[in-house]
Design a protein around this motif. Sequence first.
Motif, PDB file in Angstrom:
ATOM      1  N   HIS A  54       0.845  -1.202   0.000  1.00 15.04           N
ATOM      2  CA  HIS A  54       0.000   0.000   0.000  1.00 15.04           C
ATOM      3  C   HIS A  54       0.881   1.254   0.000  1.00 15.04           C
ATOM      4  CE1 HIS A  54      -3.830   1.958   1.970  1.00 15.04           C
ATOM      5  NE2 HIS A  54      -3.317   2.723   1.015  1.00 15.04           N
ATOM      6  N   HIS A  86      -5.695   5.723  -5.305  1.00 16.01           N
ATOM      7  CA  HIS A  86      -7.153   5.855  -5.164  1.00 16.01           C
ATOM      8  C   HIS A  86      -7.752   5.948  -6.558  1.00 16.01           C
ATOM      9  CE1 HIS A  86      -7.142   6.739  -0.845  1.00 16.01           C
ATOM     10  NE2 HIS A  86      -6.090   7.524  -1.052  1.00 16.01           N
ATOM     11  N   GLU A 125      -6.563   1.319  -4.934  1.00 12.75           N
ATOM     12  CA  GLU A 125      -7.342   1.507  -3.703  1.00 12.75           C
ATOM     13  C   GLU A 125      -8.772   1.880  -4.075  1.00 12.75           C
ATOM     14  OE1 GLU A 125      -5.477   3.878  -0.686  1.00 12.75           O
ATOM     15  OE2 GLU A 125      -7.095   3.517   0.748  1.00 12.75           O
ATOM     16  N   HIS A 134     -12.135   2.126   2.849  1.00 11.20           N
ATOM     17  CA  HIS A 134     -11.152   1.941   1.778  1.00 11.20           C
ATOM     18  C   HIS A 134     -10.716   0.470   1.730  1.00 11.20           C
ATOM     19  CE1 HIS A 134      -9.758   6.441   1.879  1.00 11.20           C
ATOM     20  NE2 HIS A 134     -11.081   6.314   1.855  1.00 11.20           N
ATOM     21  N   ASN A 187      -8.593  -1.481   4.351  1.00 10.44           N
ATOM     22  CA  ASN A 187      -7.528  -0.559   4.750  1.00 10.44           C
ATOM     23  C   ASN A 187      -7.895   0.242   5.995  1.00 10.44           C
ATOM     24  OD1 ASN A 187      -6.453  -1.383   2.341  1.00 10.44           O
ATOM     25  ND2 ASN A 187      -6.835   0.532   1.255  1.00 10.44           N
ATOM     26  N   HIS A 188      -6.902   0.539   6.811  1.00  8.79           N
ATOM     27  CA  HIS A 188      -7.057   1.438   7.984  1.00  8.79           C
ATOM     28  C   HIS A 188      -8.513   1.503   8.449  1.00  8.79           C
ATOM     29  CE1 HIS A 188      -8.289   4.475   4.971  1.00  8.79           C
ATOM     30  NE2 HIS A 188      -7.193   4.164   4.320  1.00  8.79           N
ATOM     31  N   ASP A 244       1.423   2.815   3.471  1.00  5.39           N
ATOM     32  CA  ASP A 244       0.444   3.793   2.957  1.00  5.39           C
ATOM     33  C   ASP A 244       1.127   5.154   2.783  1.00  5.39           C
ATOM     34  OD1 ASP A 244      -1.889   4.924   2.066  1.00  5.39           O
ATOM     35  OD2 ASP A 244      -2.977   4.769   3.963  1.00  5.39           O
TER      36      ASP A 244
END
Length: 402
Positions: A54, A86, A125, A134, A187-188, A244
């Motif tokens: 990422h 993204h 993403e 995400h 993600n996160h 990230d």
Amino acid sequence: MLKNTLAAAISHTLLIPVLAFAHGSASTSGNVGEAREIQFPDTANHMTLVVDLHTHSVFSDGHVWPRIRVGEAIRDGLDAMAVTEHLEYQPHIEDIPHTDRNRSYQETMMSVPEGEDLLIIAGSEITRRPPHGHMNAVFIEDANELFSVPGNAADWDTASFGAAARNWPAENAVDAANEQGAFVFWNHSWSDFDNAKTVITDFHRQATLDGKLHGIEIANGSTYSPESFQIALDHGLTPVGVSDVHNLIDWDHEPHNGGHRPVNLVFTEERTVEAIRESLIEGRTVVWFRNLLLGQLEHMEPLLNASLQLIGTRYLGEDSGVLEIELTNVSDATFELENLSDYTLVQSHDIIEVPPHSSETYLLRTDGRPNRGDLQFRVLNALIAPDANPEMQFTFDVTSNF
Ligand SMILES: [Zn+2]
Ligand SMILES: [Zn+2]
């Protein structure tokens, strides 16, 4: 895995004239050294590959061209990386109105200097508001299939493009990624919750049950999430640790001060993109975040056994009951070991530290002077669940001395 840096240096030098087109390949000169490379040993049965799944570049909201990501990855000793833009959030769309969403991947591939063996994984993403949040889809074939807006990218501004792209259901994007054989992870996830404590949503539960969601980040940048780690264990999702990175690894993680980006240590049969994909789908990985190793016991155990070994034991003198042990650590981790045996430590209370890439000796008081025995330690810098450390046992035998 250690790289063949000599071969890399030679072919890099030879190829400079060929690289006069486009942006050329990433510079690997300066600030390169083994001290910065993330190094863990292969395990008894697998190769140990260092992977960051990422990162971002200017093709979405990152601030560097993809070649900088490649240069950083080579300096960090990564085996593989993905630049995961993204699809929907395009803050540079008016300056970089690319209509082909594979451009970032292509630029990344072209930036790998000839002779370097960095593997590039194609990924994107998928970007939605909660509850979907995400998700990264990696090992994809065509990023253009993972989003949908009418018309031409060059006609949009950032806000209207984002709104249009987010209108396309997240489920469609996840389906499209799975049709390409992607490994998809959440993600996160903590950023979807006001208290930063992840709770699995109906969408993520169903996607997991359907076999369309395969992993979950438990570490991202400077954040670790115990709730996400527990969700990984409870739902059979692969734990993922990533940088990230949007700016520079050097600014965010200070490798010159001993820091490192979060990565996955992936245990594979061979050093290929497909082998990494298979291992991640099977969950064969441990996350390396700051000085913590995070993963399931069955994958942690071989890594610990390969990283830390008892290489010698002897008594201090002919009548001494004080045992000297020598431990060697061939990994980047600073091992923090809590003594669980009845033998007591001479030089500290109950915790010993084994620095990275070194051998150290420690003294233990034995009861009597046994020729053989077991030493038991709790590994405090490793977690096999949010509240559980693995243990390691070493058997000593002073009849076969060092
Ligand atoms: Zn994100
Ligand atoms: Zn991101």
